[in-house]
Design a protein around this motif. Structure first.
Motif, short mmCIF file in Angstrom:
data_model
loop_
_atom_site.label_atom_id
_atom_site.label_comp_id
_atom_site.label_asym_id
_atom_site.label_seq_id
_atom_site.Cartn_x
_atom_site.Cartn_y
_atom_site.Cartn_z
N MET A 1 20.20 -48.08 48.72
CA MET A 1 20.59 -46.73 48.34
C MET A 1 21.85 -46.33 49.12
N ALA A 2 22.83 -45.80 48.39
CA ALA A 2 24.08 -45.40 49.03
C ALA A 2 23.88 -44.14 49.86
N ASP A 3 24.62 -44.03 50.92
CA ASP A 3 24.61 -42.83 51.74
C ASP A 3 25.24 -41.69 50.96
N ARG A 4 24.47 -40.63 50.72
CA ARG A 4 24.97 -39.51 49.92
C ARG A 4 26.12 -38.80 50.62
N ASN A 5 26.23 -38.99 51.93
CA ASN A 5 27.30 -38.33 52.67
C ASN A 5 28.57 -39.17 52.72
N THR A 6 28.54 -40.35 52.11
CA THR A 6 29.73 -41.18 52.04
C THR A 6 30.53 -40.82 50.79
N PRO A 7 31.77 -40.36 50.92
CA PRO A 7 32.55 -39.98 49.74
C PRO A 7 32.67 -41.13 48.76
N ALA A 8 32.54 -40.81 47.48
CA ALA A 8 32.68 -41.82 46.44
C ALA A 8 34.13 -42.26 46.34
N ILE A 9 34.35 -43.54 46.08
CA ILE A 9 35.70 -44.10 45.97
C ILE A 9 36.19 -43.96 44.53
N PRO A 10 37.37 -43.39 44.32
CA PRO A 10 37.89 -43.29 42.96
C PRO A 10 38.28 -44.66 42.41
N VAL A 11 37.87 -44.93 41.17
CA VAL A 11 38.25 -46.15 40.48
C VAL A 11 39.22 -45.77 39.36
N ILE A 12 40.43 -46.27 39.45
CA ILE A 12 41.51 -45.90 38.54
C ILE A 12 41.79 -47.04 37.58
N ALA A 13 41.77 -46.77 36.30
CA ALA A 13 42.12 -47.77 35.29
C ALA A 13 43.62 -47.71 35.04
N THR A 283 41.18 -33.74 33.54
CA THR A 283 40.07 -32.88 33.13
C THR A 283 38.74 -33.35 33.70
N SER A 284 38.75 -34.41 34.50
CA SER A 284 37.52 -34.95 35.08
C SER A 284 37.21 -34.26 36.40
N VAL A 285 36.01 -33.69 36.50
CA VAL A 285 35.59 -32.95 37.70
C VAL A 285 34.42 -33.67 38.35
N HIS A 286 34.52 -33.89 39.66
CA HIS A 286 33.45 -34.56 40.40
C HIS A 286 33.07 -33.68 41.58
N VAL A 287 31.76 -33.38 41.69
CA VAL A 287 31.24 -32.55 42.77
C VAL A 287 30.10 -33.30 43.44
N ALA A 288 30.12 -33.37 44.77
CA ALA A 288 29.07 -34.06 45.52
C ALA A 288 28.75 -33.26 46.78
N THR A 289 27.53 -33.43 47.27
CA THR A 289 27.14 -32.78 48.51
C THR A 289 27.86 -33.42 49.69
N ALA A 290 28.39 -32.60 50.59
CA ALA A 290 29.12 -33.09 51.76
C ALA A 290 28.26 -32.92 53.00
#
Length: 342
Positions: A1-13, A283-290
């Motif tokens: 399980m990933a650490d929820r406090n670790t910021p997600a890495i953007p993957v760019i196409a 237009t892509s919005v990403h929200v995560a708990t910090a």
């Protein structure tokens, strides 16, 4: 399980027909000092990525064989590559997938969005266009190509192959066609793929003034003093800080409808007793708990041709501490975005 406090890495196409300048653009953004970028290379033809720019930043470029990545027998090849590059030990700023010229941007975008890999998020689709050849090779029909619909950033490259007086007209022609299918796409013109890396990912300026000076020197050298003629795309960043918990309603309004010229928004915002990481690409919005220890709120808006005073005023308004109890409707909107971002 990933650490929820670790910021997600953007993957760019990174997409575009063969010869449009994808690899040139990639090599340019990889040269930003201090950047730690993972690269997924699709072995279809000779892509000629400067591996020396990647090696040393990550163990090695991850290569996907078998032609077009959106036509793999299953998604395991791409997911395996993303899983390796998303390892927190690498501490990457971003992952860029350079697709083959025949890959459909929409298919690659879907593969990223529905990847089973944790610790990543969709970082946008950058579609590179050859300004001189595009209407003879790609956009040749009455209807605009479907690829326009998937792009968050369209780079109209190789404008140096068009006479100076006709460049603005050529750029406007491409933008008009893109707008027929995708009114929200961000369209910029460039030469030799010289796009400010800050439009794609977070570039660290480094802790030493020498690194900053080197970066500025690098960009200035690339510009050649002709920014107004699209030789280089310069991005502007507006940063605003605040203290105290904010109202989520105005924040979400900002994320869903950024100010004119803004392509990316990032930051950490306190709402109630929690902190949230927010990221916008197009237009892509990403929200995560910090983490609770994230400190004061701050937002950064990045784009081109910004009315900086207007952008700053919008950010300051959003970060103004809430005077009343947070409205339930605003919290429901926030939680919907957060669930959609998982």
């Amino acid at each position: 399980m990933a650490d929820r406090n670790t910021p997600a890495i953007p993957v760019i196409a990174l997409t575009g027909y063969l010869g449009a300048g994808k690899t040139t653009l990639l090599n340019h953004v990889l040269r930003a000092p201090g950047a730690r970028i993972g690269v997924v290379i699709n072995d279809f033809g000779e892509l000629n990525v400067d591996a020396g720019l990647v090696t040393g930043q990550v163990d090695e470029p991850v290569s996907i064989a078998g032609g077009c990545i959106c036509c793999l027998p299953d998604e395991g090849g791409l997911d395996d590559a993303l899983e390796k590059l998303a390892d927190p030990k690498l501490a990457l700023d971003a992952i860029i997938i350079e697709a083959s010229g025949v890959a459909e941007p929409s298919a690659i975008s879907r593969m990223i969005r529905f990847s089973g890999v944790e610790r990543i998020r969709h970082g946008g689709v950058v579609d590179v266009i050859d300004a001189a050849e595009h209407f003879d090779t790609v956009d040749t029909g009455n209807a605009p190509p479907l690829r326009y619909g998937a792009a968050s950033l369209v780079v109209v490259n190789k404008l140096d192959r068009i006479a100076g007086h006709a460049r603005s007209e050529a750029l406007a022609r491409v933008e008009a066609r893109v707008r027929e299918l995708n009114p929200d796409a961000y369209v910029v013109g460039a030469v030799a793929g010289r796009v400010d890396p800050r439009l794609l990912y977070d570039v660290s300026d480094g802790g030493e003034s020498g690194q900053m000076s080197f970066r500025e020197l690098l960009l200035d050298e690339a510009v050649g003093g002709h920014d107004e003629h699209h030789d280089h795309v310069h991005a502007t960043a507006v940063t605003v800080g605040g203290d105290g918990a904010v109202d989520p309603g105005p924040l979400i309004d900002l994320l869903e409808q950024p100010p004119q010229g803004v392509y990316r928004i990032k930051g950490t915002v306190a709402i109630g007793k929690r902190h949230y990481l927010v990221n916008v690409v197009g237009t892509s919005v990403h929200v995560a708990t910090a983490p609770a220890s994230s400190g004061d709120s701050h937002l950064v808006a990045i784009g081109t041709h910004l009315d900086t005073e207007d952008v700053r005023a919008r950010l300051e308004e959003v970060l103004r501490p809430a005077r009343e109890k947070v409205a339930a409707a605003g919290m429901r909107r926030l939680q919907r975005l957060r669930r959609a971002s998982i």
